[in-house]
Design an enzyme around this catalytic site. Structure first.
Site, PDB file in Angstrom:
ATOM      1  CG  HIS A  43      -1.965   1.046   1.210  1.00 37.44           C
ATOM      2  ND1 HIS A  43      -3.215   0.859   1.766  1.00 37.44           N
ATOM      3  CD2 HIS A  43      -1.981   2.297   0.709  1.00 37.44           C
ATOM      4  CE1 HIS A  43      -3.933   1.957   1.622  1.00 37.44           C
ATOM      5  NE2 HIS A  43      -3.193   2.842   0.982  1.00 37.44           N
ATOM      6  CD  GLU A  70      -4.564  -2.949   0.601  1.00 40.65           C
ATOM      7  OE1 GLU A  70      -5.190  -3.977   0.891  1.00 40.65           O
ATOM      8  OE2 GLU A  70      -4.113  -2.166   1.467  1.00 40.65           O
ATOM      9  CG  HIS A 190      -8.071  -1.844   8.893  1.00 38.27           C
ATOM     10  ND1 HIS A 190      -7.150  -1.089   8.193  1.00 38.27           N
ATOM     11  CD2 HIS A 190      -8.163  -1.287  10.108  1.00 38.27           C
ATOM     12  CE1 HIS A 190      -6.725  -0.089   8.964  1.00 38.27           C
ATOM     13  NE2 HIS A 190      -7.333  -0.189  10.134  1.00 38.27           N
TER      14      HIS A 190
END
Length: 237
Positions: A43, A70, A190
């Site tokens: 990410h 991401e 998450h």
């Protein structure tokens, strides 16, 4: 079996804190795959405080499983993804100064924008996923963007599960059923951890993939990276 994609941002954070190339990000990504993980996630953020854009480029030659990038689809991110052409791009509405992802997309308000972004990625053979909360209306709007998958934002589940509230999984179960009925694949991520992943997996139908980074790396400090990867794989069976 739900696939495990390991987010290696924290490995890059550790490397960057000292300069140089220890730990070696490419070696860690290679090892994680050899340990059995089915994917690598990165990410990159605009300030490159952990994963750098160049990391995302060179990892392309190292990731032999699924490669998931991401990020918020600002122009520099889009250019990077179109250059690298990973297996999957996960769109996350991060603010530039966000410490970590803290919200899913409002797929109603941003539907036309997401449609344009997703169309461009798909034309280049890249599977698309939208980071999203469990609201059914948002799920229905997500399907209209043309996305291939959604990624359920699981922070609320994780924090409530830690307090003993097992009912916190129910909105995620419902969202997964709705998403599947709409033709969307289902990812999640998450704050998922060894403590909650088995329960979550058992209650989320059609769960294709989980992306786990912070908890997995933290747990590995005590238990070892190879061991922890295999502990996740066992819980996801």
């Amino acid at each position: 079996m739900t696939k495990l994609s390991v987010n290696i941002n924290k490995i890059a954070t550790l490397r960057n804190s000292r300069g140089g190339n220890v730990p070696n990000l490419l070696k860690v990504a290679t090892d994680i795959q050899e340990f059995g993980a089915e994917g690598i996630t990165v990410h990159p953020r605009p300030d490159e405080r952990h994963i750098r854009y160049q990391d995302a480029r060179v990892l392309k030659d190292v990731v032999t499983t699924e490669y998931n990038i991401e990020g918020n689809p600002i122009q520099s991110f889009m250019d990077l993804v179109l250059e690298v052409k990973p297996t999957q791009v996960t769109l996350v509405p991060d603010a530039v100064d966000a410490i970590t992802s803290n919200a899913g997309w409002d797929t109603i308000t941003h539907q036309s924008f997401l449609q344009e972004v997703i169309k461009e990625f798909q034309q280049n053979g890249i599977r698309t996923s939208i980071f999203i909360d469990t609201d059914v209306k948002l799920m229905e709007a997500a399907a209209k963007t043309g996305a291939d998958r959604i990624e359920l934002y699981t922070e609320h589940f994780a924090s409530e599960f830690e307090k003993g509230n097992v009912n916190a999984v129910k909105p995620y179960t419902k969202a997964a059923i709705v998403a599947h009925d709409l033709g969307l694949g289902i990812n999640a991520g998450h704050d998922l951890s060894l403590d909650n992943i088995k329960f979550f997996k058992e209650h989320i139908p059609h769960l294709a993939e989980v992306s786990i980074g912070h908890a997995l790396i933290a747990e590995s400090l005590y238990l070892g990276l190879e061991n922890v990867v295999n502990m996740y794989l066992h819980r996801l069976q």
